[in-house]
Design a protein around this motif. Structure first.
Motif, mmCIF file in Angstrom:
data_model
loop_
_atom_site.group_PDB
_atom_site.id
_atom_site.type_symbol
_atom_site.label_atom_id
_atom_site.label_comp_id
_atom_site.label_asym_id
_atom_site.label_seq_id
_atom_site.Cartn_x
_atom_site.Cartn_y
_atom_site.Cartn_z
ATOM 1 N N UNK A 1 41.986 38.117 30.670
ATOM 2 C CA UNK A 1 41.103 38.845 31.389
ATOM 3 C C UNK A 1 41.157 39.022 33.026
ATOM 4 N N UNK A 2 40.836 40.445 32.527
ATOM 5 C CA UNK A 2 40.581 41.155 34.158
ATOM 6 C C UNK A 2 39.870 40.810 35.391
ATOM 7 N N UNK A 3 40.093 40.360 36.134
ATOM 8 C CA UNK A 3 38.919 39.966 37.475
ATOM 9 C C UNK A 3 39.219 40.652 38.545
ATOM 10 N N UNK A 4 38.246 41.253 39.365
ATOM 11 C CA UNK A 4 38.274 41.488 40.660
ATOM 12 C C UNK A 4 38.514 40.864 41.851
ATOM 13 N N UNK A 5 39.489 40.942 41.977
ATOM 14 C CA UNK A 5 39.946 39.469 43.136
ATOM 15 C C UNK A 5 39.814 40.037 44.095
ATOM 16 N N UNK A 6 38.796 39.753 45.166
ATOM 17 C CA UNK A 6 38.068 40.401 46.437
ATOM 18 C C UNK A 6 38.578 39.245 46.524
ATOM 19 N N UNK B 1 24.839 47.430 35.447
ATOM 20 C CA UNK B 1 25.293 46.607 36.493
ATOM 21 C C UNK B 1 26.825 46.573 36.561
ATOM 22 N N UNK B 2 27.528 47.837 37.129
ATOM 23 C CA UNK B 2 29.118 47.446 36.884
ATOM 24 C C UNK B 2 29.915 47.893 38.217
ATOM 25 N N UNK B 3 31.093 47.194 38.193
ATOM 26 C CA UNK B 3 31.893 46.474 39.085
ATOM 27 C C UNK B 3 33.095 47.477 39.395
ATOM 28 N N UNK B 4 32.783 48.457 40.268
ATOM 29 C CA UNK B 4 34.412 49.224 40.336
ATOM 30 C C UNK B 4 34.839 48.868 41.543
ATOM 31 N N UNK B 5 36.170 48.199 42.257
ATOM 32 C CA UNK B 5 37.015 48.572 43.092
ATOM 33 C C UNK B 5 36.232 47.896 44.419
ATOM 34 N N UNK B 6 36.484 46.496 43.635
ATOM 35 C CA UNK B 6 34.814 46.175 44.499
ATOM 36 C C UNK B 6 33.634 45.802 44.472
ATOM 37 N N UNK C 1 28.212 40.244 41.101
ATOM 38 C CA UNK C 1 28.353 39.708 42.872
ATOM 39 C C UNK C 1 29.041 37.757 42.920
ATOM 40 N N UNK C 2 28.795 37.493 42.161
ATOM 41 C CA UNK C 2 29.177 35.996 42.997
ATOM 42 C C UNK C 2 30.517 35.636 40.967
ATOM 43 N N UNK C 3 30.193 36.475 40.249
ATOM 44 C CA UNK C 3 31.804 35.938 39.325
ATOM 45 C C UNK C 3 32.222 37.814 39.055
ATOM 46 N N UNK C 4 33.314 37.767 39.772
ATOM 47 C CA UNK C 4 34.368 38.225 39.571
ATOM 48 C C UNK C 4 34.573 38.808 38.348
ATOM 49 N N UNK C 5 35.037 37.972 37.257
ATOM 50 C CA UNK C 5 35.146 38.610 36.165
ATOM 51 C C UNK C 5 34.988 39.736 35.140
ATOM 52 N N UNK C 6 33.202 39.213 35.564
ATOM 53 C CA UNK C 6 32.070 40.232 34.599
ATOM 54 C C UNK C 6 32.179 41.738 35.071
#
Length: 172
Positions: free
Chosen positions: A119-124, A157-162, A24-29
Motif C-alpha cells: 500500500x502506498x500511503x501519503x505520509x504527511x 476526490x483524489x490525493x496528490x502530493x499532500x 484528509x483523515x486517512x492518508x492510505x486512500x
C-alpha cells in the motif's frame, strides 16, 4: 436532528466535505468516489505492485468475513460490499445506506494487515492534529446526512502530493 430536508446545494456540499474529510483523515486512500446513481462510496488505495492471486484471495476472504462479523455486531443488514484489485489499486465498494465511519477504521486496519507491504500511503508528517480531529468528528454527521438525502451529483476526490482535490465526477 432531522437530516431529511437538505437542499441539493447542502447535499452537494456535504458530499464534497465527506469525500475530502475521508481523504484528509486517512492518508492510505488515494481516491474516493461518491456515486449518486448507486448511492455508493468507492474507496481506493494505490499499491506498488499487484498482489499475487493467493494473497488477494486470502485477503478478500479475511476482509469479507471480518466485515460480516462487524455488521452482525452492529446489527447492520443488507450491506452491499465488494473488494477487488484493478489498475494498481485496491478498490472497496460500499453502499452508503449501511456504511459507517467505524467501518472505515476497521477496513483500513484489515487492509494494512494483509496488504501493508504494497500500500502506498501519503505520509504527511506536518498534519494538523486539530484539523484531523475536526474532520473526523464531521464524517459521522456527513454520512448520516447523505443517507437521508438523494445525492444529486457524483463526486470524486483524489490525493496528490499532500493535497486533496474534489471534483464533480460527471465533468471528468
Amino acid at each position: 436532528m432531522d437530516y431529511s430536508k437538505g437542499t441539493d446545494s447542502e447535499v452537494n456540499m456535504d458530499s464534497i466535505q465527506l469525500v475530502a474529510s475521508l481523504l484528509i483523515c486517512y492518508p492510505e486512500f488515494s481516491k474516493i468516489t461518491l456515486d449518486s446513481k448507486s448511492k455508493a462510496i468507492i474507496m481506493e488505495l494505490s499499491v506498488k505492485e499487484a498482489p499475487d492471486q493467493e494473497t488477494m484471495a486470502a485477503g478478500e476472504d479475511f476482509i469479507v468475513d471480518s466485515l460480516k462479523l462487524y455488521h452482525s455486531l452492529e446489527y447492520t443488514r443488507g450491506a452491499k460490499f465488494a473488494f477487488f484489485y484493478q489498475d494498481f489499486a485496491l478498490h472497496i465498494y460500499r453502499d452508503l445506506d449501511t456504511f459507517s465511519h467505524g467501518e472505515v477504521g476497521l477496513l483500513l486496519s484489515l487492509l494494512k494487515d494483509k496488504f501493508g507491504a504494497i500500500i502506498i500511503s501519503d505520509d504527511n508528517r506536518d498534519a494538523d492534529e486539530e484539523l484531523l480531529a475536526t474532520q473526523a468528528e464531521m464524517i459521522d454527521h456527513r454520512i448520516r446526512f447523505l443517507k437521508e438525502n438523494r445525492i444529486p451529483e457524483s463526486m470524486v476526490g483524489v490525493r496528490e502530493e499532500g493535497r486533496v482535490m474534489v471534483y464533480d465526477h460527471d465533468l471528468l
